[in-house]
Enzyme design. Structure first.
Site: not given
Ligand code: SAM
Length: 460
Positions: A80, A86, A89, A290, A319, A340, A388, A415
């Site tokens: 890099c 930077c 990362c 993702q 989520y 969501e 998630d 994550c």
């Molecule tokens: C880590 S992402 C996971 C998305 C999906 N499972 C994927 O693999 O692409 C978390 C998601 O949770 C949503 N989110 C955040 N806070 C939330 C809440 N309180 N209730 C429902 N969804 C929520 C975000 O908008 C986002 O789309």
């Protein structure tokens, strides 16, 4: 070794020679000056460095490496161009095998120290080629020497390090950046100034569909009026035939939050289409998707394996973003219910169900902590719940509903090992057992790590 008994003996601006013995969760090296812990930017375990103190707190100090006296055997050369400045990362100077070892150990340590848990943690799944993987880049815009520049912030600052490519971004995103920056300058687009809250362009979000070789741009602006846009897009399109969509998001607030409330398509498609595991997914400008498509397949395949579906299960994908995980499992399930909080992502999830001819999926818009208790009260079946959540984790209400409903199987995709550990502990205290944890490296060269955890209800 310097004899330092407390932080008062260490002052900002002083330099010390420090042996780096550990790595903190955000990728900073950790060493000691006497009995004081020091977090050192630009250092990895095994290094001996000369570092300058940049801040002091009650129990620790923070320092910046200014010279590597003896490099760690796990150090490697980064290709890099802005590696030294930077902050995008953190681990790019550490050999990739070591990064994987460290991430796996970090997960084990977090589960043990924070959660008091000692589950089976499988070997982390890494990438064959840990570069060029990102399908999305959110890049701040600034001004340097009278020119509009783009780049990531220096570590722990808001100073932009100007770049026109990044080794983690997909080549299509690098190409788009390379084309866009000179055009923005030619069209005299004013960069946003966060101190004075003036100027126009705040951020550019680049999204790429790897399967379709297409790019979407989202220009985040302070104000809405954008007289140059049609000429700009015409020239962009000539130089970047892969461009299929340009959106504008308007963020008039004085805030660090990237997006404002209003998004409109300026030109082209409403969605980018990405393919994953034989399914098609529509992604609109604001929806979560993702960022590492190669590892997303690895992640979702792991969820599928842990789910071990027989075809009769009602699955909750909480989520759910654009519905990806639920839709990935739909052909092997009786019903999928997603929740969501971003409305456009719910629209995308419904569209994605149609695109893939999935008829057993239903998606609910709202906060999981509000929607889930309401639906649970209506006696919806719940054989498997997948959560998630974002980095901050689930609201306790969500975990409470899971345990009150006696859901037999839970898969937690996380994550953030720290919140994962805390919430697995909560579920364990409420009648669950952790069966197995699979770390997946979704973000090579950074300190982040994803985990899929299988839990089951303990028989009474
Ligand atoms: C880590 S992402 C996971 C998305 C999906 N499972 C994927 O693999 O692409 C978390 C998601 O949770 C949503 N989110 C955040 N806070 C939330 C809440 N309180 N209730 C429902 N969804 C929520 C975000 O908008 C986002 O789309």
């Amino acid at each position: 070794m310097v004899d330092v008994k407390n932080k008062d003996r260490v002052r900002i601006g002083e330099t010390y020679e420090i042996e780096v013995t550990g790595l903190a969760h955000d990728g900073e090296g950790v060493g000691r000056i006497g009995d004081l812990a020091v977090f050192i930017l630009g250092a990895i375990p095994g290094d001996k460095v000369k570092a300058r103190i940049i801040s002091t707190k009650k129990t620790y100090a923070r320092a910046q490496t200014i010279k590597i006296i003896t490099p760690s055997p796990n150090r490697c050369q980064s290709d890099c161009e802005v590696a030294d400045t930077c902050g995008g990362c953190q681990l790019h100077t550490m050999k990739y095998e070591e990064q994987l070892k460290w991430k796996e150990q970090f997960v084990i340590d977090a589960l043990s120290r924070i959660g008091g848990l000692d589950p089976s943690v499988l070997p982390i799944k890494g990438m064959d080629n840990p570069l060029w993987y990102r399908n999305k880049a959110q890049i701040p815009v600034g001004k340097q020497s009278g020119q509009l520049v783009m780049g990531f912030y220096k570590t722990k600052s808001h100073e932009i390090v100007s770049i026109n490519k990044c080794l983690l971004q997909h080549p299509l995103i690098n190409k788009a950046m390379d084309v866009l920056i000179p055009l923005l300058n030619e069209h005299r687009i004013k960069p946003y100034n966060e101190v004075t809250h003036t100027g126009f362009l705040r951020h550019v979000i680049f999204r790429a569909s790897i399967s379709q070789n297409q790019v979407m741009l989202v220009l985040v602006t302070r104000t809405e009026e954008f007289p140059q846009f049609s000429l700009l897009i015409k020239e962009l399109k000539q130089q970047l035939p892969e461009l299929v969509s340009v959106a504008q998001n308007i963020n008039p607030e004085k805030t660090n939050t990237i997006y404002g409330g209003k998004t409109k398509i300026l030109w082209g498609e409403k969605y980018l289409i990405e393919e994953l595991g034989g399914l098609k997914f529509a992604i609109s400008p604001r929806s979560f998707f993702q960022v590492n498509p190669i590892q997303t397949k690895v992640l979702y395949d792991c969820v599928k394996e842990f789910a071990d579906l027989k075809g009769e299960e009602s699955i909750w994908d909480i989520y759910c973003g654009t519905g990806t995980i639920g839709l990935y499992l739909a052909s092997k399930a009786k019903a999928i219910y997603g929740i969501e909080t971003i409305e456009s992502a719910v629209e995308d999830a419904n569209l994605n169900a149609q695109l893939n001819k999935v008829t057993n999926a239903e998606f609910f818009f709202g906060k999981a902590e509000e929607v889930l208790p309401t639906l649970a009260a209506k006696d919806y079946p719940m054989d498997l719940v997948i959560v998630d959540p974002p980095r901050k984790g689930c609201e306790t209400t969500v975990l409470d509903v899971i345990s009150q409903m006696n859901v037999p199987k839970v898969i937690y995709v996380s994550c953030n090992p720290t919140t994962l550990a805390r919430e697995l502990r909560y579920l364990v205290d409420n009648g669950y057992r952790v069966e197995v944890v699979q770390p997946v490296d979704m973000f090579p060269m950074t300190s982040h790590v994803e985990c899929v955890t299988l839990m089951s209800r303990v028989e009474e």
